[in-house]
Write a protein that holds these residues in place. Structure first.
Motif: not given
Length: 292
Positions: A273-278
């Motif tokens: 999970v990318s930072e943006e997705r988090q």
């Protein structure tokens, strides 16, 4: 349950397979019916968990190929071993006599159209191997395949088909498809007993036909064709496993263990999970928590 060493059933690359030296019946791998059910359930549950990660990773695909003489239990193995698999991630194909449209293509075309996508398990109940088995036992079938005569006159039709199959499986492996091939090794006597049960049990009558009995007359020819096929096409990347099939419970336990070993060896995981997705997920949580 006793331990299962899948290498005992492997046809090694370069091996000259002699089926009369391979047992169709081994000692039970289970102590009792309850022990068998417990072991199979454990295999199925672990396979289900591994398949979930495999499906989510969307990187590899797995192709399971089942070949056998009639009444060896292919349908039964598929039904019992794959019972816990998410249907969205599994595709089962049973290949019968080629259609007219399929005969207008090369012998690999119809099965190539059914190969599994990434993240999915493909199951072939019979396969392109029929083209070096039943067609070899009944070479007259070649005349209906619209192959140019000059390509049939060299005497090396089967070697060419083995080469085509090996090339295909090498290509599939290089592109992320893992192939496991099972020959369910049934004895002629056990086939006879199973055919008789199909006649005696009304709910099994639909599973037996005169053609099944006629094919028994070609048993030795089929065994010879299988020996040549297994010897020529079992490779490290696409191995054949010769599974004793006179005891259906043993067969299911062996097949499920081999499939498990394959999935355990795959380098798969849930997508990171990318930072943006988090951040997006946190925002979705905030919306849901305030949605009264």
């Amino acid at each position: 349950m006793k331990g299962i060493d899948s290498s005992e059933f492997l046809a090694r690359e370069g091996e000259k397979v002699r089926l009369h030296e391979r047992s169709t019946l081994i000692d039970p791998l289970y102590e009792s019916r309850d022990d068998y059910q417990e072991a199979l359930t454990a295999h199925v549950e672990e396979l289900s968990s591994l398949q979930e990660v495999f499906y989510a990773s969307n990187s590899y695909s797995v192709l399971l190929i089942f070949q056998a003489m009639d009444a060896a239990g292919k349908d039964s193995v598929i039904r019992h071993v794959m019972s816990g698999i998410n249907p969205q991630g599994c595709q089962v194909y049973s290949f019968k006599h080629p259609s007219m449209a399929e005969l207008d293509h090369d012998f690999l075309w119809r099965t190539n159209c059914a190969l599994p996508e990434r993240g999915r398990i493909g199951i072939f109940n019979r396969s392109y191997y029929e083209e070096v088995l039943i067609v070899r036992v009944h070479p007259a079938i070649l005349s209906g395949q619209k192959i140019p005569e000059d390509l049939l006159n060299g005497g090396d039709v089967w070697e060419k088909r083995y080469r085509s199959i090996n090339d295909l499986e090498r290509h599939l492996y290089a592109n992320g498809t893992r192939i496991i091939k099972f020959f369910l090794h049934l004895s002629r006597d056990e086939q006879r007993r199973r055919f008789l049960r199909r006649i005696d049990k009304p709910d099994k009558n639909w599973k037996i036909f005169r053609a099944d009995i006629e094919e028994r007359r070609h048993w030795d020819s089929y065994m010879s064709a299988y020996e040549e096929c297994l010897s020529a096409t079992s490779t490290k990347r696409a191995p054949w496993f010769i599974v004793p099939a006179d005891d259906k419970k043993n067969t299911r336990l062996i097949v499920s263990r081999i499939i498990l070993d394959t999935f355990r060896a795959l380098d798969v995981s849930y997508p990171e999970v990318s930072e943006e997705r988090q951040k997006e997920l946190l925002e979705l949580r905030r919306i849901l928590e305030t949605d009264g």
